[in-house]
Design an enzyme around this catalytic site. Sequence first.
Site, mmCIF file in Angstrom:
data_model
loop_
_atom_site.group_PDB
_atom_site.id
_atom_site.type_symbol
_atom_site.label_atom_id
_atom_site.label_comp_id
_atom_site.label_asym_id
_atom_site.label_seq_id
_atom_site.Cartn_x
_atom_site.Cartn_y
_atom_site.Cartn_z
ATOM 1 C CE LYS A 66 -1.299 -3.968 1.990
ATOM 2 N NZ LYS A 66 -0.319 -4.706 0.470
ATOM 3 C CE LYS A 102 8.554 -6.164 1.949
ATOM 4 N NZ LYS A 102 8.604 -4.859 1.158
ATOM 5 C CB THR A 187 6.619 3.873 -3.421
ATOM 6 O OG1 THR A 187 5.472 3.090 -3.162
ATOM 7 C CG2 THR A 187 7.498 3.810 -2.667
ATOM 8 C CG ASN A 218 6.827 0.976 -8.735
ATOM 9 O OD1 ASN A 218 7.191 2.278 -7.376
ATOM 10 N ND2 ASN A 218 6.114 0.971 -9.224
ATOM 11 C CB SER A 354 -1.214 -1.164 0.342
ATOM 12 O OG SER A 354 -0.508 -1.456 -1.436
#
Length: 420
Positions: A66, A102, A187, A218, A354
Amino acid sequence: MSFFDNTLALIDKASSIMHLGAGAKSILSNPDRIIQVSVPVKMDSGEVKVFTGFRVQHCNLPGPYKGGIRYHQDVNMEEVKALATLMTFKCSVVGIPLGGGKGGIIVNPKELSKRELEAMTRGYAEAIAQFVGPTIDVPAPDVNTDGQIMAWFADEYSKVKGGENLPGVVTGKPLAYGGSLGRDKATAQGGFYVLDEVMKQKGLDAKKTRVVIQGFGNAGSHCAEILDKAGYKVVAVSDSKGGIYCADGIHVTNALSCKFEKGSIQECQDVSMTAGQKCERITNEQLLELECDILVLSALENQVNSQNVNNVKAKMILELANGPTTTEADEVLKQKGIVVIPDILANAGGVTVSYFELVQNQANFYWSAEEVETRLKEIMVKSWNRVDEMHTKFNTTYRMGAFISAFDRLDQIMKVRGIV
Ligand code: NAD
């Protein structure tokens, strides 16, 4: 030292503090798989450009790989390896059943038209389709990628896989296509829940706390909004072009709409809390060295380093970015008594929601915003308590406490699976 070497140095340090076995340490130091692809795109001019993309799958012992996909001109394999490695530890710190991966493409997306961006994203999705999937490896947004890019990725992946609708191949999707409520600000929200615990523990008052934020995308912009709402005074923010400082505080809502309209926060000098007062333009270097209570790092890696760490005057650092502090700088911060809330804990709210998105996609049943927030808070507070416990038990920094907390869980999985 490269970002990956820096990450290996952290693995070394945490392993030796907790006496992690050599086998486990070696497994955690080596990504499982490294993928590099070429993505040809017919540009609007008719010229064909080939972009280089990466996907690194670090570890899937707890569950599917992930981690986000980054579009940036400075993306490189060492960076993607480091980010994939940190993802494994991040998922483990918050105890969710996912591993680390990633991806990235070497590109300045601001130079592409919308059509070119879509074509490149679809090309990348096709190129790595055989390596990803809802139970294999699930990408998400990162620097310069967003819900729209995730939707293109999922749509292309579903086509490659024969037309089955598979939105769960990525998270961070728009709500209209299987996204989760609360993912956009997750986040920053997760970082806030941890910060709130630290503030309570240290008896600090939000109303008397001055905050400086590097990065206004973000993570950074949601953080500014959340802290502002909680009564903190945000006095400086920046983006890649530079920043602004307002001694009396920034009117965050006005700063956000101005940045949206003008594209650069430096063009927004009329956003002071005091009407008529102009905010000062500052460079990113100056921003990092401002007097403040909390410095939020929400841009890129290696921002606080051996060159500038001695000039950092913040009392506390909240790392929403991945790897924003180098190991050398970390040591100096420790000696200066500056509290660092480390990346793998501070920004884990993103991957946690997520994970919620993935669960909702699999169940095809969607949660309310309140449900997402309640579950996120519970996980972040529990994870902070465990990190704090390790920090006390091993008499070490919060960063090492977080690594030890993560390694302890990963070591248990390796042991029960018979790998070490
Ligand atoms: P983003 O692209 O939305 O925003 C990045 C921001 O940083 C932009 O405002 C950009 O202008 C600014 N920036 C770039 N270079 C800069 C520099 N040298 N100095 C100051 N500002 C600079 O990206 P994001 O998703 O907010 O990610 C930011 C960081 O947070 C990254 O390290 C990312 O890996 C990490 N992170 C993001 C998420 C997430 O859910 N988005 C989750 C975990 C970690």
